[in-house]
Design an enzyme around this catalytic site. Structure first.
Site, PDB file in Angstrom:
ATOM      1  N   LYS A  89       4.594   4.121  -4.637  1.00 12.31           N
ATOM      2  CA  LYS A  89       4.728   4.171  -5.818  1.00 12.31           C
ATOM      3  C   LYS A  89       3.569   2.990  -6.450  1.00 12.31           C
ATOM      4  CE  LYS A  89       8.778   6.826  -7.030  1.00 12.31           C
ATOM      5  NZ  LYS A  89       8.965   7.031  -5.682  1.00 12.31           N
ATOM      6  N   ASP A  90       3.214   2.020  -5.470  1.00  6.03           N
ATOM      7  CA  ASP A  90       2.274   1.142  -5.914  1.00  6.03           C
ATOM      8  C   ASP A  90       0.860   1.871  -6.244  1.00  6.03           C
ATOM      9  OD1 ASP A  90       4.012  -1.339  -5.400  1.00  6.03           O
ATOM     10  OD2 ASP A  90       3.425  -1.190  -3.351  1.00  6.03           O
TER      11      ASP A  90
END
Ligand code: PLP
Length: 495
Positions: free
Chosen positions: A112-113
């Site tokens: 998700k980064d």
């Protein structure tokens, strides 16, 4: 280039508006009206460039209302020193024909980064275009991981504020420590007495509270959401598929133009949809292999054409895929239906009222033309972690292991020899307990002990975010009741 809504295809807006708005007012999701194209010559050329150059080249095609300089500036701010490798999305060769795309080199060690590191810049820049001078306020209710990823992404980004609420007893010790040690002048973290639902309901109520909205307006502020259906979270994910393809050319695994398959551990359907978009703009992908855990709604859907969420919910060791409604699937169905907004509205209404829908034979056929689907349970997940470690000396997390298992099922069934890219969505250290117990009996007594033991046993290095966490000083100790959340938000915003 313009965007429209999956439930009202008369809408025409530019990317800044789509990103600043998040979701269309009739409930539809924003999608491109037409797709840009990257030629094979261009892919070949990009194979000699770094990730940031590739990202700028891809993103500028979708964000035509921003200048190339602005896109490049956002890319460089996002994909810089917060990643622990020079390439934020490196490719690891497992064997001839199988590659793992590691998407966990960012500050929270999960994929998700890749989107949440750039989304704050996209949101802030979009808001400045749509309503100049306004500060964007992000509220997040989190059950653990997304909160930290959002905090890391938004910290110290100009014109943004972020407040994260987590259930006091609903997150793991490590997750809590990650959040309350967050840095940044524009961030706030607060525990809520209650469970995740209480926190989420509280946030939703604040978002729609007319008094609070008015107060924000008077102070030149505006709520926005960082959730996974925002176009600004999806578009950065297209980049790493282009980048993976370029790396395969660069290391001689394929010739430019040769087709590949991708296997994606799937929850909300964002990651695999980004692969579909990568194909739309010219990356030669033959098959998308959708990997699920015991919550196998998508497996059934891709095989039968019936999406049915009326089933038991399983808590698994790949928790980020424990999902029964995959929101981003709506975007794929919009494409496969020939952009039929009436049809999409209908089936989404059915999902809302009956919890299920069945797509037409045409849509099912085109789905099956490009997508395959498999799933595996926890014991097979652990088995694949051990097999991958024993055969290749390569350590994978539980989500990645589901993908490896599904990829093996696919190959066994089809004997397909196409080069395959398995998407790895989390560092094994993020799920140290489940990973280590797949390999051996755990001796360690606490969280950091397990991390150390995993490192010793696997002879791999502990990622810096976990190594630093051990000595990090807690910074936030606020706790509130669900009904105190509105007051807390106003106090923290100083209005
Ligand atoms: C979010 C997540 C997924 C699922 O990705 P979707 O885009 O929701 O399909 C898989 N693995 C990990 C580790 C995640 O955090």
């Amino acid at each position: 280039m313009y965007y429209t809504s999956t439930r009202d295809s008369k809408i025409r807006i530019e990317s800044a508006k789509a990103i600043a708005t998040g979701i269309s007012k009739e409930g539809g999701l924003f999608v491109p009206c037409e797709y840009p194209h990257i030629s094979q010559e261009k892919l070949l050329k990009l194979s000699n460039e770094d990730y940031r150059t590739r990202a700028t080249e891809v993103l500028k095609l979708f964000l035509t209302d921003f200048t190339e300089e602005k896109v490049n500036e956002m890319v460089c701010s996002a994909y810089g020193k917060k990643f622990d490798s020079s390439n934020p999305a490196p490719l690891h060769k497992l064997d001839n024909g199988t590659y793992v795309l590691e998407l966990w080199h960012g500050p929270t060690c999960a994929f998700k980064d890749m989107a949440l590191q750039i989304l704050p810049y996209l949101l802030s820049a979009s808001a400045q275009k749509v309503s100049p001078g306004k500060q964007t306020v992000i509220l997040v209710a989190t059950s653990g991981d997304t909160g930290k990823a959002a905090l890391e992404g938004f910290k110290d980004v100009e014109n943004t504020r972020i407040l994260v609420f987590y259930p006091q007893d609903g997150v793991s010790n490590i997750q809590k420590l990650q959040m309350i040690t967050s840095q940044g002048a524009n961030v706030g973290v607060c525990a809520v007495c209650g469970n995740f639902d209480d926190a989420q309901t509280g946030v939703k109520k604040i978002f729609t509270n007319p008094e609070i909205i008015k107060k924000l307006q008077e102070n030149n502020m505006e709520f926005s959401s960082a959730n996974s259906i925002n176009w600004g979270r999806l578009v950065p994910q297209v980049v790493y598929y282009v980048s993976a393809y370029c790396d395969l050319i660069k290391n001689g695994a394929i010739k430019c133009g040769e087709e590949i398959n991708v296997t994606v551990p799937t929850g909300n359907f964002g990651d695999i949809l980004a692969a579909f978009y990568a194909k739309k703009i010219g990356v030669p992908i033959k098959r998308f292999i959708c990997a699920s855990n015991e919550n196998n709604v998508l497996t059934d859907f891709i095989r039968t054409g019936t999406y049915d969420k009326n089933r038991e919910f399983h808590t698994t060791m790949s928790p980020s895929m424990d999902i029964l409604v995959s929101s981003n699937l709506e975007r794929l169905l919009f494409e496969l239906s020939g952009c039929d907004d009436k049809y999409i509205s209908e089936i989404m209404d059915e999902l809302k009222t009956n919890g299920k829908y069945t797509v037409s034979k045409d849509i099912l056929d085109s789905l099956k033309n490009e997508f395959s689907a498999y799933y595996c349970g926890d014991s097979d997940t652990q088995k694949s972690i051990k097999e991958t470690f024993d055969s290749f000396g390569y350590l994978i997390d539980t989500h990645t292991s589901v993908a490896v298992n599904c990829e093996n099922q696919y190959i066994k069934e089809t004997e397909d020899k196409t080069v395959n890219v398995i998407v790895s969505t989390a560092s094994p250290y993020k799920f140290s307990d489940s990973v280590l117990s797949s390999l051996k009996k755990i001796d360690a007594k606490d969280d950091f002990g397990v991390i150390d033991e995993l490192s010793d046993f696997s002879k791999t290095e502990i990622p810096y975010p976990f190594a630093e966490l051990r000595n990090a000083k807690p910074r936030f100790s606020d706790v509130c009741m669900p009904d105190e959340m509105p007051e807390y938000v106003l106090k923290k915003l100083g209005i």
